[in-house]
Design a protein around this motif. Structure first.
Motif, PDB file in Angstrom:
ATOM      1  N   GLY A 261      -8.258  -3.811   8.666  1.00 21.65           N
ATOM      2  CA  GLY A 261      -8.376  -2.579   9.438  1.00 21.65           C
ATOM      3  C   GLY A 261      -7.025  -2.067   9.908  1.00 21.65           C
ATOM      4  N   ALA A 262      -5.972  -2.400   9.159  1.00 18.44           N
ATOM      5  CA  ALA A 262      -4.629  -1.948   9.542  1.00 18.44           C
ATOM      6  C   ALA A 262      -4.353  -0.574   8.934  1.00 18.44           C
ATOM      7  N   ARG A 263      -3.605   0.212   9.661  1.00 18.35           N
ATOM      8  CA  ARG A 263      -3.276   1.569   9.227  1.00 18.35           C
ATOM      9  C   ARG A 263      -2.030   1.537   8.333  1.00 18.35           C
ATOM     10  N   ALA A 264      -2.054   2.301   7.229  1.00 18.73           N
ATOM     11  CA  ALA A 264      -0.874   2.376   6.368  1.00 18.73           C
ATOM     12  C   ALA A 264       0.149   3.323   6.982  1.00 18.73           C
ATOM     13  N   VAL A 265       1.321   2.806   7.327  1.00 14.78           N
ATOM     14  CA  VAL A 265       2.422   3.641   7.822  1.00 14.78           C
ATOM     15  C   VAL A 265       3.139   4.230   6.617  1.00 14.78           C
ATOM     16  N   CYS A 266       3.421   3.379   5.640  1.00 14.59           N
ATOM     17  CA  CYS A 266       3.820   3.855   4.327  1.00 14.59           C
ATOM     18  C   CYS A 266       3.413   2.789   3.310  1.00 14.59           C
ATOM     19  N   GLU A 267       3.014   3.276   2.151  1.00 13.78           N
ATOM     20  CA  GLU A 267       2.388   2.385   1.174  1.00 13.78           C
ATOM     21  C   GLU A 267       2.857   2.756  -0.236  1.00 13.78           C
ATOM     22  N   PRO A 268       4.180   2.616  -0.465  1.00 12.27           N
ATOM     23  CA  PRO A 268       4.712   3.044  -1.767  1.00 12.27           C
ATOM     24  C   PRO A 268       4.244   2.161  -2.937  1.00 12.27           C
ATOM     25  N   GLU A 269       3.875   0.895  -2.640  1.00 10.32           N
ATOM     26  CA  GLU A 269       3.445   0.010  -3.729  1.00 10.32           C
ATOM     27  C   GLU A 269       2.124  -0.677  -3.375  1.00 10.32           C
ATOM     28  N   PRO A 270       1.026   0.098  -3.369  1.00 15.79           N
ATOM     29  CA  PRO A 270      -0.263  -0.416  -2.879  1.00 15.79           C
ATOM     30  C   PRO A 270      -0.839  -1.560  -3.710  1.00 15.79           C
ATOM     31  N   ASP A 271      -0.411  -1.678  -4.970  1.00 21.61           N
ATOM     32  CA  ASP A 271      -1.015  -2.694  -5.848  1.00 21.61           C
ATOM     33  C   ASP A 271      -0.257  -4.007  -5.851  1.00 21.61           C
TER      34      ASP A 271
ATOM     35  N   VAL B 140       8.983  -0.311   0.359  1.00 19.52           N
ATOM     36  CA  VAL B 140       8.468  -1.348   1.256  1.00 19.52           C
ATOM     37  C   VAL B 140       7.142  -0.876   1.883  1.00 19.52           C
ATOM     38  N   ASN B 141       6.070  -1.645   1.665  1.00 19.96           N
ATOM     39  CA  ASN B 141       4.777  -1.316   2.266  1.00 19.96           C
ATOM     40  C   ASN B 141       4.768  -1.713   3.738  1.00 19.96           C
ATOM     41  N   VAL B 142       4.376  -0.797   4.610  1.00 22.37           N
ATOM     42  CA  VAL B 142       4.312  -1.110   6.046  1.00 22.37           C
ATOM     43  C   VAL B 142       2.949  -0.689   6.597  1.00 22.37           C
ATOM     44  N   TYR B 143       2.315  -1.602   7.319  1.00 17.99           N
ATOM     45  CA  TYR B 143       1.042  -1.321   7.974  1.00 17.99           C
ATOM     46  C   TYR B 143       1.191  -1.581   9.453  1.00 17.99           C
ATOM     47  N   SER B 144       0.283  -1.008  10.243  1.00  9.40           N
ATOM     48  CA  SER B 144       0.329  -1.208  11.682  1.00  9.40           C
ATOM     49  C   SER B 144      -1.074  -1.572  12.172  1.00  9.40           C
ATOM     50  N   SER B 145      -1.112  -2.499  13.130  1.00 10.75           N
ATOM     51  CA  SER B 145      -2.404  -2.950  13.651  1.00 10.75           C
ATOM     52  C   SER B 145      -2.302  -3.158  15.153  1.00 10.75           C
TER      53      SER B 145
END
Ligand SMILES: Nc1ncnc2c1ncn2[C@@H]1O[C@H](COP(=O)(O)OP(=O)(O)OP(=O)(O)O)[C@@H](O)[C@H]1O
Ligand SMILES: [Mg+2]
Lengths: 140, 108
Positions: free
Chosen positions: B11-21, B88-93
């Motif tokens: 349930g984390a929010r994507a801040v930036c997700e350039p490489e989701p796979d 760099v993929n960054v998520y926030s929770s």
């Protein structure tokens, strides 16, 4: 082993937002040259810690990376305050980083130990008041 | 598991997700950058509360699969831009580092 590719970067001692930039560039170059992930990781860790140290402790400097077929040699030169007690500075946990730098996540006193751990050879030459030169070799 | 799947399950929010796979393998948590640099393994999830630009450089060089920022902390704007550019993929929770690591441990 005469063939060598030389990468050279001037590390800005004022600019915290670009700190680590030279290390990221070196990493990208080594990847393009086809080095293994292990070698790239060693060079990345050692160079990043050295680069950050020059920014934090020595007002910047110059990084030279010589890439040979069988080894990568990183030389970090600065004209900062120098390191008065090198064995003490090498100790895990020793840091003189001020509070404003610590709040950014630095100052664990693990940079020099990481550089030692991730390279096959490391030499520190330092003169108080003149500057520091660190030479690190990663064998391929 | 991919970083996107993991983030969705957390349930984390994507801040930036350039490489989701990108594939996830293992996890490391810490806020002192030299510890992270020395100990995090490639493809780890990195759980941290550090949100400045240096986080992005360390994530790139340590080659972690993503950064998960705990406690609802916000990545500063310059850092978010750089993360996107550097892949760099960054998520926030809103969860704590502990809760995130426990949840990640159950998921991977
Ligand atoms: N280039 C340099 N010039 C002058 N002093 C240095 C230099 N590099 C390191 N030092 C000294 O050695 C100490 C230990 O360095 P080290 O990189 O291990 O830790 P740190 O930079 O303080 O923290 P960390 O690297 O964990 O964020 C520093 O705090 C500083 O006093
Ligand atoms: Mg350091």
């Amino acid at each position: 082993m005469a063939d060598c590719v030389r990468l050279r970067y001037v590390i800005d001692g004022e600019n915290f937002t670009s700190a680590g930039e030279a290390s990221v560039k070196v990493k990208r170059s080594l990847r393009q040259m086809g080095f293994s992930p292990e070698v790239i990781r060693k060079v990345s860790v050692a160079m990043y810690e050295g680069e950050i140290n020059m920014v934090i402790h020595a007002r910047g400097g110059v990084a030279t990376v010589d890439v040979y077929e069988d080894r990568i040699v990183i030389v970090l030169e600065d004209e900062g305050p120098g390191i008065p007690d090198i064995p003490l500075a090498m100790q895990a946990g020793y840091s003189t980083a001020p509070d404003n730098i610590r709040s950014l996540g630095f100052g664990a006193g693990m940079g020099l130990p990481n550089m030692k751990k991730y390279t096959d050879d490391m030499k520190i030459e330092s003169v108080v008041g003149k500057g520091t030169t660190i030479t690190m070799t990663v064998n391929v | 598991m991919t970083v996107r799947e993991l983030a969705q399950k957390l349930g984390a929010r994507a801040v930036c997700e350039p490489e989701p796979d990108r594939q996830v393998c293992g996890c490391y948590t810490g806020d002192l950058l030299s510890w992270v640099m020395g100990r995090a393994q490639a493809d780890n999830v990195w759980v941290t509360i550090m949100t400045n630009i240096n986080t992005v450089a360390v994530a790139t060089l340590a080659d972690v699969s993503c950064v998960v920022i705990a406690e609802g902390a916000e990545l500063d704007e310059a850092a978010a831009k750089t993360a996107e550019a550097k892949g760099v993929n960054v998520y926030s929770s809103p969860l704590s580092s502990y809760s995130l690591c426990a949840a990640i441990s159950d998921l991977i």
